[in-house]
Scaffold this motif. Structure first.
Motif, mmCIF file in Angstrom:
data_model
loop_
_atom_site.group_PDB
_atom_site.id
_atom_site.type_symbol
_atom_site.label_atom_id
_atom_site.label_comp_id
_atom_site.label_asym_id
_atom_site.label_seq_id
_atom_site.Cartn_x
_atom_site.Cartn_y
_atom_site.Cartn_z
ATOM 1 N N TRP A 34 0.854 -1.181 0.000
ATOM 2 C CA TRP A 34 0.000 0.000 0.000
ATOM 3 C C TRP A 34 0.891 1.233 0.000
ATOM 4 N N LYS A 36 2.095 5.066 0.070
ATOM 5 C CA LYS A 36 1.623 6.167 0.920
ATOM 6 C C LYS A 36 0.766 7.179 0.163
ATOM 7 N N LEU A 70 -1.483 0.499 13.023
ATOM 8 C CA LEU A 70 -1.776 1.022 11.696
ATOM 9 C C LEU A 70 -2.381 2.410 11.856
ATOM 10 N N LEU A 72 -4.271 5.487 9.796
ATOM 11 C CA LEU A 72 -5.027 5.757 8.576
ATOM 12 C C LEU A 72 -5.581 7.174 8.596
ATOM 13 N N GLN A 132 -3.100 5.148 3.961
ATOM 14 C CA GLN A 132 -2.245 4.740 5.080
ATOM 15 C C GLN A 132 -1.344 5.910 5.443
#
Length: 163
Positions: A34, A36, A70, A72, A132
């Motif tokens: 994923w 950035k 994580l 987000l 992310q």
């Protein structure tokens, strides 16, 4: 034997149905990474503008995911040009490094609570974007590519009257 397998398949399908499910969609991450700058976008048009809903972010990761948390950035664009943006943190592993998601293989599925008791009051198209926002300690620019994320999804469920 064929009838038994058919009955088993139908039974599993009926048990797994969720009458309260309003929206459920996943997007796969190319090469299970994923980036950035990659926004994962979802578009939905709720029919019910009165009911309360719970909104979840669904994330699938494998053992290549190297972090216990994580971060987000999640945005919701309403049809009337109203916008909500949140920065969120989720725990992805316990203190021993074991992933918290569900799954019997190396692939774990995480259902992360995003918003609860939400009403979508305006008819039209809503857009949800997820990015992310992981950083390594001391870095300003963030992690270029988050490895081990296979899929990102949004799930919206209508709340029961007794919730």
């Amino acid at each position: 034997m064929r009838n038994i397998l058919g009955l088993l398949f139908v039974s599993i399908a009926l048990i797994s149905c969720n009458d309260n499910l309003v929206f459920n969609q996943y997007k796969s991450m190319p090469n299970t990474e994923w980036h950035k700058d990659s926004l994962v976008k979802f578009e939905f048009s709720p029919i019910d503008t009165i009911s309360r809903n719970n909104v979840y972010i669904n994330l699938r990761n494998n053992n290549d995911y190297a972090y216990s948390n994580l971060f987000l950035i999640v945005g919701i664009d309403f049809p009337n040009n109203y916008k909500v943006v949140d920065t969120l943190e989720y725990e992805m592993a316990d203190v021993d490094g074991k992933f918290l998601g569900e799954g019997l293989t190396d692939l774990k599925e995480n259902v992360l609570e995003f918003k609860s008791n939400v009403i979508f009051p305006t008819t039209g198209t809503y857009n949800i974007s997820i990015q992310q926002a992981m950083r390594k300690s001391g870095e300003v620019d963030g992690i270029t590519s988050l490895k081990g994320v296979t899929d990102v999804g949004i799930q919206i469920e209508k709340m029961n009257n007794n919730e």
